[in-house]
Design an enzyme around this catalytic site. Structure first.
Site, PDB file in Angstrom:
ATOM      1  N   HIS A   1      -7.458  -3.271   4.685  1.00 21.91           N
ATOM      2  CA  HIS A   1      -6.849  -1.933   4.687  1.00 21.91           C
ATOM      3  C   HIS A   1      -7.585  -1.037   3.692  1.00 21.91           C
ATOM      4  O   HIS A   1      -7.957   0.099   4.000  1.00 21.91           O
ATOM      5  CB  HIS A   1      -5.361  -2.048   4.328  1.00 21.91           C
ATOM      6  CG  HIS A   1      -4.730  -0.754   3.895  1.00 21.91           C
ATOM      7  ND1 HIS A   1      -4.960  -0.186   2.654  1.00 21.91           N
ATOM      8  CD2 HIS A   1      -3.914   0.105   4.538  1.00 21.91           C
ATOM      9  CE1 HIS A   1      -4.299   0.947   2.566  1.00 21.91           C
ATOM     10  NE2 HIS A   1      -3.648   1.148   3.690  1.00 21.91           N
ATOM     11  N   ASN A   2      -7.791  -1.543   2.487  1.00 17.88           N
ATOM     12  CA  ASN A   2      -8.461  -0.726   1.470  1.00 17.88           C
ATOM     13  C   ASN A   2      -9.913  -0.442   1.854  1.00 17.88           C
ATOM     14  O   ASN A   2     -10.428   0.638   1.585  1.00 17.88           O
ATOM     15  CB  ASN A   2      -8.409  -1.419   0.108  1.00 17.88           C
ATOM     16  CG  ASN A   2      -7.039  -1.299  -0.536  1.00 17.88           C
ATOM     17  OD1 ASN A   2      -6.042  -1.161   0.161  1.00 17.88           O
ATOM     18  ND2 ASN A   2      -6.987  -1.333  -1.841  1.00 17.88           N
TER      19      ASN A   2
ATOM     20  N   SER B   1       0.829  -1.211   0.000  1.00 19.81           N
ATOM     21  CA  SER B   1       0.000   0.000   0.000  1.00 19.81           C
ATOM     22  C   SER B   1       0.857   1.250   0.000  1.00 19.81           C
ATOM     23  O   SER B   1       1.953   1.269   0.546  1.00 19.81           O
ATOM     24  CB  SER B   1      -0.911   0.042   1.221  1.00 19.81           C
ATOM     25  OG  SER B   1      -1.615   1.275   1.213  1.00 19.81           O
TER      26      SER B   1
ATOM     27  N   GLU C   1      -9.863   2.271   4.194  1.00 21.00           N
ATOM     28  CA  GLU C   1      -9.554   3.482   3.399  1.00 21.00           C
ATOM     29  C   GLU C   1     -10.847   4.059   2.794  1.00 21.00           C
ATOM     30  O   GLU C   1     -11.075   5.277   2.835  1.00 21.00           O
ATOM     31  CB  GLU C   1      -8.554   3.077   2.321  1.00 21.00           C
ATOM     32  CG  GLU C   1      -8.167   4.124   1.321  1.00 21.00           C
ATOM     33  CD  GLU C   1      -7.251   3.504   0.243  1.00 21.00           C
ATOM     34  OE1 GLU C   1      -6.266   2.801   0.580  1.00 21.00           O
ATOM     35  OE2 GLU C   1      -7.541   3.707  -0.952  1.00 21.00           O
TER      36      GLU C   1
ATOM     37  N   LYS D   1      -4.496  -6.639   3.306  1.00 19.58           N
ATOM     38  CA  LYS D   1      -4.427  -5.483   2.390  1.00 19.58           C
ATOM     39  C   LYS D   1      -5.836  -5.101   1.923  1.00 19.58           C
ATOM     40  O   LYS D   1      -6.177  -3.918   1.802  1.00 19.58           O
ATOM     41  CB  LYS D   1      -3.536  -5.810   1.183  1.00 19.58           C
ATOM     42  CG  LYS D   1      -3.572  -4.781   0.045  1.00 19.58           C
ATOM     43  CD  LYS D   1      -3.083  -3.433   0.488  1.00 19.58           C
ATOM     44  CE  LYS D   1      -2.857  -2.376  -0.567  1.00 19.58           C
ATOM     45  NZ  LYS D   1      -3.629  -2.245  -1.745  1.00 19.58           N
TER      46      LYS D   1
HETATM   47  P1  NAP Z   1      -1.246  -2.096 -14.100  1.00 18.46           P
HETATM   48  O1  NAP Z   1      -1.729  -1.007 -14.977  1.00 18.46           O
HETATM   49  O2  NAP Z   1      -2.192  -2.704 -13.137  1.00 18.46           O
HETATM   50  O3  NAP Z   1      -0.651  -3.283 -15.015  1.00 18.46           O
HETATM   51  C1  NAP Z   1       0.213  -3.015 -16.108  1.00 18.46           C
HETATM   52  C2  NAP Z   1       1.372  -3.977 -16.098  1.00 18.46           C
HETATM   53  O4  NAP Z   1       0.909  -5.331 -16.173  1.00 18.46           O
HETATM   54  C3  NAP Z   1       2.288  -3.779 -17.300  1.00 18.46           C
HETATM   55  O5  NAP Z   1       3.613  -3.970 -16.877  1.00 18.46           O
HETATM   56  C4  NAP Z   1       1.821  -4.882 -18.232  1.00 18.46           C
HETATM   57  O6  NAP Z   1       2.783  -5.264 -19.179  1.00 18.46           O
HETATM   58  C5  NAP Z   1       1.569  -5.992 -17.254  1.00 18.46           C
HETATM   59  N1  NAP Z   1       0.728  -7.050 -17.771  1.00 18.46           N
HETATM   60  C6  NAP Z   1      -0.613  -7.017 -17.968  1.00 18.46           C
HETATM   61  N2  NAP Z   1      -1.044  -8.204 -18.448  1.00 18.46           N
HETATM   62  C7  NAP Z   1       0.041  -8.999 -18.548  1.00 18.46           C
HETATM   63  C8  NAP Z   1       0.248 -10.342 -18.991  1.00 18.46           C
HETATM   64  N3  NAP Z   1      -0.772 -11.095 -19.402  1.00 18.46           N
HETATM   65  N4  NAP Z   1       1.496 -10.827 -18.965  1.00 18.46           N
HETATM   66  C9  NAP Z   1       2.529 -10.083 -18.541  1.00 18.46           C
HETATM   67  N5  NAP Z   1       2.403  -8.802 -18.110  1.00 18.46           N
HETATM   68  C10 NAP Z   1       1.172  -8.277 -18.117  1.00 18.46           C
HETATM   69  O7  NAP Z   1       0.079  -1.592 -13.340  1.00 18.46           O
HETATM   70  P2  NAP Z   1       0.240  -0.799 -11.955  1.00 18.46           P
HETATM   71  O8  NAP Z   1      -0.746   0.312 -11.810  1.00 18.46           O
HETATM   72  O9  NAP Z   1       1.688  -0.488 -11.879  1.00 18.46           O
HETATM   73  O10 NAP Z   1      -0.143  -1.871 -10.840  1.00 18.46           O
HETATM   74  C11 NAP Z   1       0.549  -3.112 -10.705  1.00 18.46           C
HETATM   75  C12 NAP Z   1      -0.106  -3.920  -9.601  1.00 18.46           C
HETATM   76  O11 NAP Z   1      -0.023  -3.207  -8.371  1.00 18.46           O
HETATM   77  C13 NAP Z   1      -1.603  -4.179  -9.833  1.00 18.46           C
HETATM   78  O12 NAP Z   1      -1.933  -5.445  -9.336  1.00 18.46           O
HETATM   79  C14 NAP Z   1      -2.269  -3.111  -8.996  1.00 18.46           C
HETATM   80  O13 NAP Z   1      -3.569  -3.490  -8.592  1.00 18.46           O
HETATM   81  C15 NAP Z   1      -1.323  -3.048  -7.809  1.00 18.46           C
HETATM   82  N6  NAP Z   1      -1.355  -1.796  -7.078  1.00 18.46           N
HETATM   83  C16 NAP Z   1      -1.450  -0.611  -7.700  1.00 18.46           C
HETATM   84  C17 NAP Z   1      -1.482   0.562  -6.967  1.00 18.46           C
HETATM   85  C18 NAP Z   1      -1.546   1.892  -7.652  1.00 18.46           C
HETATM   86  O14 NAP Z   1      -1.614   2.912  -6.941  1.00 18.46           O
HETATM   87  N7  NAP Z   1      -1.502   1.943  -8.990  1.00 18.46           N
HETATM   88  C19 NAP Z   1      -1.391   0.520  -5.582  1.00 18.46           C
HETATM   89  C20 NAP Z   1      -1.255  -0.696  -4.963  1.00 18.46           C
HETATM   90  C21 NAP Z   1      -1.241  -1.851  -5.716  1.00 18.46           C
HETATM   91  P3  NAP Z   1       2.865  -4.523 -20.624  1.00 18.46           P
HETATM   92  O15 NAP Z   1       3.643  -3.280 -20.378  1.00 18.46           O
HETATM   93  O16 NAP Z   1       3.545  -5.484 -21.491  1.00 18.46           O
HETATM   94  O17 NAP Z   1       1.450  -4.242 -21.045  1.00 18.46           O
END
Ligand code: NAP
Length: 478
Positions: free
Chosen positions: A187-188, A130, A191, A184
């Site tokens: 937590h959300n 988080s 939130e 987690k």
């Molecule tokens: P995201 O938009 O959720 O995901 C994009 C990423 O996933 C890219 O690197 C993409 O690769 C990859 N991807 C998607 N499908 C795939 C597949 N089939 N095989 C391999 N790679 C794949 O990214 P994010 O916002 O950085 O979040 C990442 C994780 O952290 C998620 O689970 C999200 O829920 C969690 N999270 C996010 C936040 C936040 O504030 N954003 C906070 C806490 C947790 P390509 O570049 O090749 O498309």
């Protein structure tokens, strides 16, 4: 490629990139990186040469670059993306290696994945992370599940990148398999409740108190110097101070009033319903977002009668203080309900979760970080079997000091026609918990009447049924 990296990150969108940079910035770490599309990998390497990343173009190169036990953190889109990457690693990792899913996975998916991966002798750790993108870069709160054995390798690495409060890293081993992602998720959920409560306080101050967004920003800044001190109060003041460049209006007045969500609040409520644990404040927060997003109903509504009263706020400082107290009390209820849900989840899934430790690691890095989490840790340290946070001496006295204002503010919301679903439901929950007798007795009578569901008596063991369609005598059924 020689095996020199002690940790790897797969998925280099905003969260993965920042987490990889955070890892690389800490002494002793050598970080391998891989992304499905190579352009994200090269972009990260080019923009951050100082990180000395070991950049892999293929998954094989990535795996080869990791030292044993090979440890990789997956930060890809939750769901199918995570499953796809796990498949790639399962084919290449060996016994004792560690796959970490740092995404926002549903804890039941984590339980399933752990079983599948553990069958190969590979460790699988579902880790809640988080703090959004800034937290990932500077220090998040991390909630890892999985085995104790995996934590021995992973823990020291995570401790280097987690937020730090009073010299303690905001990470702890939460419990087996899906425990980390479950915590987690809760937590959300908290939130969601916290944000909704702050929004209701804002609404009352704005509509009933007639304060401007700038004035409310100042009120929140003041609150942030006291027992409400928290990240969410701090950023609320920032949002309220913002002026829209296009119109010169407060930004909050030009943002469409339809709240979005990504699903973790819904998961919390669904899980709590399954567990039979009332997270009513969180549920109201989720429903408030749903109502706001019902664009068709809101646009197509006829003129609906209100019969609302105007409430003249004569003593403005006293009114501000009353809203603050209502917010504080409702917030305590939201946390109490969240911790109850964690306890219920732990019981159901046989996780050994230390609730005081959970409060401790939420003090920094995460979105709900708040000063009063120290009090929650202390409450559980004093009594780890505390039945409800609301029973801890500190919170009994904290709520005692708010009750008159809390009731007044909920009444004011109703009389002025200002919706306060989270304030009101939190107060109802508190009164429900406090009550000597609940009307559930009548509900049991109704259930017995139409469905012969039986009831228990206050003065005898066993189950009873009244012959409602007969002579209305009572029979004992067990
Ligand atoms: P995201 O938009 O959720 O995901 C994009 C990423 O996933 C890219 O690197 C993409 O690769 C990859 N991807 C998607 N499908 C795939 C597949 N089939 N095989 C391999 N790679 C794949 O990214 P994010 O916002 O950085 O979040 C990442 C994780 O952290 C998620 O689970 C999200 O829920 C969690 N999270 C996010 C936040 C936040 O504030 N954003 C906070 C806490 C947790 P390509 O570049 O090749 O498309």
């Amino acid at each position: 490629m020689s095996a020199t990296a002690n940790i790897g990150v797969i998925g280099l969108a905003v969260m993965g990139s920042n987490l990889a940079r955070n890892l690389a910035s800490r002494e002793g770490n050598s970080v391998a990186i891989f992304n499905r599309s190579y352009d994200k990998t090269t972009a990260l390497v080019d923009s951050h040469p100082e990180a000395n990343f070991i950049a892999a173009e293929t998954i094989d190169e990535f795996v080869d670059s990791l030292k044993s036990p090979k440890t990789a953190i997956i930060m890809v889109q939750a769901g199918a993306g995570t499953d796809a990457v796990i498949e790639l690693l399962k084919e290449r990792f060996s016994k004792g290696d560690i796959i970490v899913d740092g995404g926002n996975a549903l804890f039941t998916d984590t339980i399933r994945r752990e079983k599948e991966v553990a069958a190969l002798g590979i460790n699988f750790v579902g880790a809640g992370i988080s703090g959004g993108e800034e937290g990932a870069l500077l220090g998040p709160s991390i909630m890892p599940g999985g085995t104790k054995e995996a934590y021995k390798t992973l823990g020291p690495i995570l401790e280097t990148i987690a937020a730090n409060v009073d010299g303690e890293p905001c990470v702890t081993h939460i419990g087996a398999d899906g425990a980390g992602h479950f915590v987690k998720m809760i937590h959300n959920g908290i939130e969601y409740a916290d944000m909704q409560l702050i929004a209701e306080a804002y609404d009352l101050l704005r509509k009933a108190g007639d304060f401007s967004p700038n004035e409310i920003a100042e009120i929140f800044e003041e609150w942030n110097r006291g027992e409400l001190e928290s990240y969410l109060i701090e950023i609320t003041a920032e949002v309220l101070k913002q002026t829209d460049a296009k119109t010169g209006q407060p930004l909050v007045d030009v943002i469409l009033d339809q709240a979005g969500s990504k699903g973790t609040g819904v998961w919390t409520v669904q899980s709590a319903l399954d567990l039979g644990t009332p997270v009513s404040g969180i549920a109201e927060a989720v429903f408030a977002r749903s109502l706001s997003a019902q664009a068709a109903q809101r646009a197509g509504k006829p003129e609906l009668p209100a019969h609302a009263q105007t409430w003249s706020v004569e003593d403005k400082p006293a009114f501000i203080e009353a809203v603050r107290r209502a917010l504080y009390a409702s917030k305590i209820v939201a946390y109490a309900q969240g911790f109850d849900a964690i306890r219920a989840g732990a019981k159901e899934h046989n996780w050994e979760i230390n609730l005081g430790e959970v409060a401790r690691i939420w003090r920094g890095g995460c979105i709900i970080r708040a000063q009063f989490l120290n009090r929650i840790t202390e409450a559980y340290q004093k009594n780890e079997n505390l039945l409800s946070l609301l029973f801890a001496e500190y919170f009994v006295s904290a709520i005692d000091g708010t009750l008159a204002s809390w009731r007044e503010i909920v009444a004011m919301g109703a009389l002025t026609g200002t919706p306060t679903p989270a304030f009101a439901s939190s107060l109802s929950y508190y009164d429900g918990l406090r009550a000597e007798r609940l009307p559930a007795a009548l509900v049991q009578g109704q259930r017995d009447f139409f469905g012969a569901h039986t009831y228990k008596r206050v003065d005898a063991e066993g189950s009873f049924h009244t012959l409602w369609s007969g002579d209305r005598s009572e029979i004992q059924t067990s």
